[in-house]
Design a protein around this motif. Structure first.
Motif, short mmCIF file in Angstrom:
data_model
loop_
_atom_site.label_atom_id
_atom_site.label_comp_id
_atom_site.label_asym_id
_atom_site.label_seq_id
_atom_site.Cartn_x
_atom_site.Cartn_y
_atom_site.Cartn_z
N PRO B 8 -28.41 24.18 18.32
CA PRO B 8 -27.55 25.00 17.49
C PRO B 8 -28.23 25.37 16.17
O PRO B 8 -29.24 24.79 15.81
N SER B 9 -27.68 26.34 15.47
CA SER B 9 -28.21 26.74 14.17
C SER B 9 -27.85 25.73 13.10
O SER B 9 -28.60 25.52 12.15
N TRP B 10 -26.67 25.18 13.26
CA TRP B 10 -26.29 24.12 12.33
C TRP B 10 -25.33 23.18 13.04
O TRP B 10 -24.60 23.59 13.95
N VAL B 11 -25.36 21.95 12.64
CA VAL B 11 -24.49 20.96 13.25
C VAL B 11 -24.11 19.91 12.23
O VAL B 11 -24.94 19.50 11.41
N ILE B 12 -22.85 19.52 12.27
CA ILE B 12 -22.35 18.44 11.42
C ILE B 12 -21.90 17.32 12.35
O ILE B 12 -21.18 17.57 13.31
N CYS B 13 -22.34 16.13 12.08
CA CYS B 13 -21.94 15.02 12.94
C CYS B 13 -21.64 13.78 12.11
O CYS B 13 -22.03 13.69 10.94
N THR B 17 -23.69 8.90 15.62
CA THR B 17 -23.70 9.72 16.83
C THR B 17 -25.08 10.31 17.05
O THR B 17 -25.96 10.24 16.20
N SER B 18 -25.26 10.89 18.23
CA SER B 18 -26.55 11.50 18.58
C SER B 18 -26.39 13.01 18.65
O SER B 18 -25.34 13.52 19.03
N VAL B 19 -27.43 13.69 18.30
CA VAL B 19 -27.42 15.16 18.27
C VAL B 19 -28.63 15.68 19.02
O VAL B 19 -29.75 15.21 18.80
N LYS B 20 -28.41 16.65 19.90
CA LYS B 20 -29.52 17.24 20.66
C LYS B 20 -29.75 18.66 20.16
O LYS B 20 -28.82 19.46 20.04
N ILE B 21 -31.01 18.96 19.94
CA ILE B 21 -31.42 20.31 19.52
C ILE B 21 -32.32 20.87 20.60
O ILE B 21 -33.26 20.20 21.06
N SER B 108 -35.44 29.44 15.03
CA SER B 108 -34.69 29.82 13.81
C SER B 108 -34.27 28.61 12.99
O SER B 108 -33.76 28.76 11.88
N GLY B 109 -34.46 27.42 13.53
CA GLY B 109 -34.14 26.22 12.78
C GLY B 109 -32.73 25.71 13.01
O GLY B 109 -31.83 26.48 13.38
N THR B 110 -32.57 24.41 12.79
CA THR B 110 -31.26 23.76 12.91
C THR B 110 -31.01 22.95 11.65
O THR B 110 -31.80 22.07 11.31
N GLN B 111 -29.93 23.27 10.98
CA GLN B 111 -29.54 22.49 9.80
C GLN B 111 -28.62 21.37 10.26
O GLN B 111 -27.53 21.62 10.77
N LEU B 112 -29.07 20.15 10.12
CA LEU B 112 -28.30 18.98 10.53
C LEU B 112 -27.72 18.30 9.29
O LEU B 112 -28.46 17.98 8.36
N SER B 113 -26.42 18.09 9.33
CA SER B 113 -25.74 17.35 8.26
C SER B 113 -25.04 16.17 8.90
O SER B 113 -24.21 16.33 9.78
N VAL B 114 -25.38 14.98 8.44
CA VAL B 114 -24.79 13.75 8.97
C VAL B 114 -23.87 13.18 7.90
O VAL B 114 -24.30 12.88 6.78
N LEU B 115 -22.61 13.02 8.27
CA LEU B 115 -21.62 12.55 7.30
C LEU B 115 -21.52 11.03 7.30
O LEU B 115 -21.75 10.39 8.32
#
Lengths: 111, 115
Positions: B8-13, B17-21, B108-115
């Motif tokens: 994704p272009s950006w993801v908040i998790c 948790t795990s995130v796949k790009i 295009s890059g993925t902006q990952l934000s982990v809360l």
């Protein structure tokens, strides 16, 4: 990380002037050299590539490479406000099939 | 030029948790994929290099068990950030290289934000 050094800036030039960006690298095994432009929040886009010593010109951009001095530069002639961005120097270490980037130089062209 | 699709272009998790790009080369076969991480106002930091069909080569200091890279085909590479923590929040960029060409083509890059 292989060391690629750039002056972080910011570098400010007036519109129409020549902007000069510099980069040095530490690995003598570096084979190919690239300049990328990156706008905030975007991926880098390729501006120039250079492989042999000397100058390479493409429109308003000129890349210069000196392998003996381990130095590569980018000149931007007739700078435009749209040239305002961060410019990244990248080197390719062929034997390791790896690309390494410098820290980038922030350029602002003042209208 | 060659197109590299990243999503994704950006993801908040949530933390833990795990995130796949995913990174796909759309009109060419990428023999090598590179994964970079970029913190604000810093340069691209090479995390790992992956060649199709072989294990990824990780840069020093990058935990391979935390950043899982799979390059199952010549058109697809994935980066999974496992058990994400707030300090993993960053801009992740993939790039691809075609055999015989030395240029990199960037996603295009993925902006990952982990809360």
């Amino acid at each position: 990380q292989k060391e690629v050094e750039q002056n972080s800036g910011p570098l400010s030039v007036p519109e129409g002037a020549i902007a000069s960006l510099n980069c040095t690298y530490s690995d003598r095994g570096s084979q190919s050299f690239f300049w990328y432009r990156q706008y905030s929040g975007k991926s880098p886009e390729l501006i120039m590539s250079i492989y042999s010593n000397g100058d390479k010109e493409d429109g308003r951009f000129t890349a210069q490479l000196n392998k003996a001095s381990q130095y590569v530069s980018l000149l931007i002639r007739d700078s435009q406000p749209s040239d305002s961005a961060t410019y990244l120097c990248a080197v390719n270490v062929w034997t390791g099939n790896q690309f390494y980037f410098g820290t980038g130089t922030s350029l602002t062209v003042i209208p | 030029g060659a197109v590299v699709s990243q999503h994704p272009s950006w993801v908040i998790c949530k933390s833990g948790t795990s995130v796949k790009i995913e990174c796909r080369s759309l009109d060419f076969q990428a023999t090598t994929m590179f994964w970079y991480r970029q913190f604000p106002k810093q340069s691209l930091m090479l995390m790992a290099t992956s060649n199709e069909g072989s294990k990824a080569t990780y840069e020093q200091g990058v935990e391979k068990d935390k950043f899982l890279i799979n390059h199952a085909s010549l058109t697809l590479s994935t980066l999974t950030v496992t058990s994400a923590h707030p300090e993993d929040s960053s801009f992740y960029i993939c790039s691809a290289r075609v055999r015989g060409f030395e240029k990199l083509f960037f996603g295009s890059g993925t902006q990952l934000s982990v809360l």
